[in-house]
Each structure stands twice: as structure tokens, then as C-alpha cells.
Motif scaffolding. Structure first.
Motif, PDB file in Angstrom:
ATOM      1  N   HIS A 107       3.052  -0.054  -3.561  1.00 13.40           N
ATOM      2  CA  HIS A 107       2.781   1.102  -2.699  1.00 13.40           C
ATOM      3  C   HIS A 107       3.151   0.763  -1.276  1.00 13.40           C
ATOM      4  O   HIS A 107       3.081  -0.404  -0.873  1.00 13.40           O
ATOM      5  N   PHE A 130      -4.103   3.194 -10.252  1.00 17.01           N
ATOM      6  CA  PHE A 130      -3.226   2.291 -10.998  1.00 17.01           C
ATOM      7  C   PHE A 130      -4.070   1.642 -12.092  1.00 17.01           C
ATOM      8  O   PHE A 130      -5.146   1.088 -11.818  1.00 17.01           O
ATOM      9  N   HIS A 149       2.966  -2.465 -10.209  1.00 14.72           N
ATOM     10  CA  HIS A 149       3.234  -1.349  -9.292  1.00 14.72           C
ATOM     11  C   HIS A 149       3.410  -1.851  -7.862  1.00 14.72           C
ATOM     12  O   HIS A 149       3.149  -3.014  -7.560  1.00 14.72           O
ATOM     13  N   HIS A 191      -3.557  -5.302 -10.680  1.00 14.96           N
ATOM     14  CA  HIS A 191      -4.990  -5.475 -10.418  1.00 14.96           C
ATOM     15  C   HIS A 191      -5.708  -5.607 -11.759  1.00 14.96           C
ATOM     16  O   HIS A 191      -5.494  -4.772 -12.647  1.00 14.96           O
ATOM     17  N   HIS A 235       2.831  -5.903  -7.872  1.00 15.05           N
ATOM     18  CA  HIS A 235       1.574  -6.603  -8.146  1.00 15.05           C
ATOM     19  C   HIS A 235       0.775  -5.862  -9.210  1.00 15.05           C
ATOM     20  O   HIS A 235       1.127  -4.738  -9.601  1.00 15.05           O
ATOM     21  N   GLN A 271      -6.890  -0.045  -9.626  1.00 10.53           N
ATOM     22  CA  GLN A 271      -7.112   0.208  -8.197  1.00 10.53           C
ATOM     23  C   GLN A 271      -6.974   1.700  -7.921  1.00 10.53           C
ATOM     24  O   GLN A 271      -6.099   2.361  -8.473  1.00 10.53           O
TER      25      GLN A 271
END
Ligand code: MN
Length: 132
Positions: free
Chosen positions: A97, A89, A95, A56, A54, A60
Motif C-alpha cells: 500500500h 488484507f 500485498h 500480516h 509484505h 490488517q
């Protein structure tokens, strides 16, 4: 000033498979009032659980508070993170997590809204990608 009491909103289960793989719990912490665009929450990943790939729109920050996790940006190595580690990020950096395969991970997430959204969910992290 606004005080948001602990556990004042119901926990949410990650909406697998669109957002997460595995068991994930999301607890809202706070949302700033405009012109602030910041929202914060706690995300708890069970072993093996992770986000999908995803981005942002304003980036983030995550602060790992418990357990052991893996983070990866596209084109980079899978890195291991633990309590006290902070990861930023970049905006629009693809990325994921999550927890490691055998240990859960909890992080605080600090994310800013842009035009009413703070994330774009993309493709699942394959088992090969997850395995590093
Ligand atoms: Mn993220």
C-alpha cells in the motif's frame, strides 16, 4: 482503561529500503494491553512512497483518511483508494500500500500481533509494479 495522548510518542521514519520506498512517517496511536493483540498507528506516505511487498500474520485493516493511494494484493489489480475507504488484507496475503505517484496518502493501520510480530517484510515493489 488507558488513554494514549496524541503525539505522546515520537514519529518514526519508515526504515527504507527494508520496509518502505520513499518518504514515510509512522505515528503510533495505541497498543492494546494483553490479551488484546491490537496495535494502531497512522502512516503518512509522500507522493511515490509505498511499502515493500509484505504479509500480516492476522491480516490488517487500513482506513484511508487523506489523499489518494494505491493498494494491491498479489495476483490482483492495483486499486485506487481515498478518504473513507477501508481495506482489509487477509492473513498472509501478500500485498503493498502507498501513495499515488503525484498525491500523498495517509491511512490508519489496525494490526494484530501473532507470536510477537505483526508483519513480515518481503521484496520491494518495483517501479513497473508500482506503475500498474
Ligand atoms: Mn499491510
Amino acid at each position: 482503561m488507558k488513554i494514549t495522548r496524541n503525539a505522546s510518542t515520537a514519529s518514526m521514519t519508515g526504515r527504507t529500503p527494508d520496509n518502505f520506498s520513499g518518504a514515510v512517517r509512522v505515528d503510533n496511536l495505541s497498543n492494546g494491553a494483553p490479551p488484546s493483540r491490537v496495535g494502531t498507528g497512522v502512516v503518512t506516505f509522500s507522493p511515490g512512497a509505498r511499502t515493500v511487498w509484505h504479509t500480516h500474520p492476522a491480516g490488517q485493516t487500513i482506513i484511508i483518511t487523506a489523499g489518494k493511494g494505491w493498494v494491491q494484493r498479489e495476483g490482483g489489480p492495483r486499486d485506487e483508494v481515498g478518504p473513507g475507504d477501508t481495506v482489509f488484507f487477509d492473513a498472509d496475503e501478500r500485498h503493498w500500500h502507498g501513495a499515488t505517484a503525484d498525491t500523498g496518502m495517509t491511512h490508519i493501520a489496525i494490526t494484530e500481533m501473532v507470536d510477537g510480530k505483526n508483519v513480515d517484510w518481503l521484496d520491494p515493489v518495483t517501479d513497473d509494479q508500482y506503475a500498474g
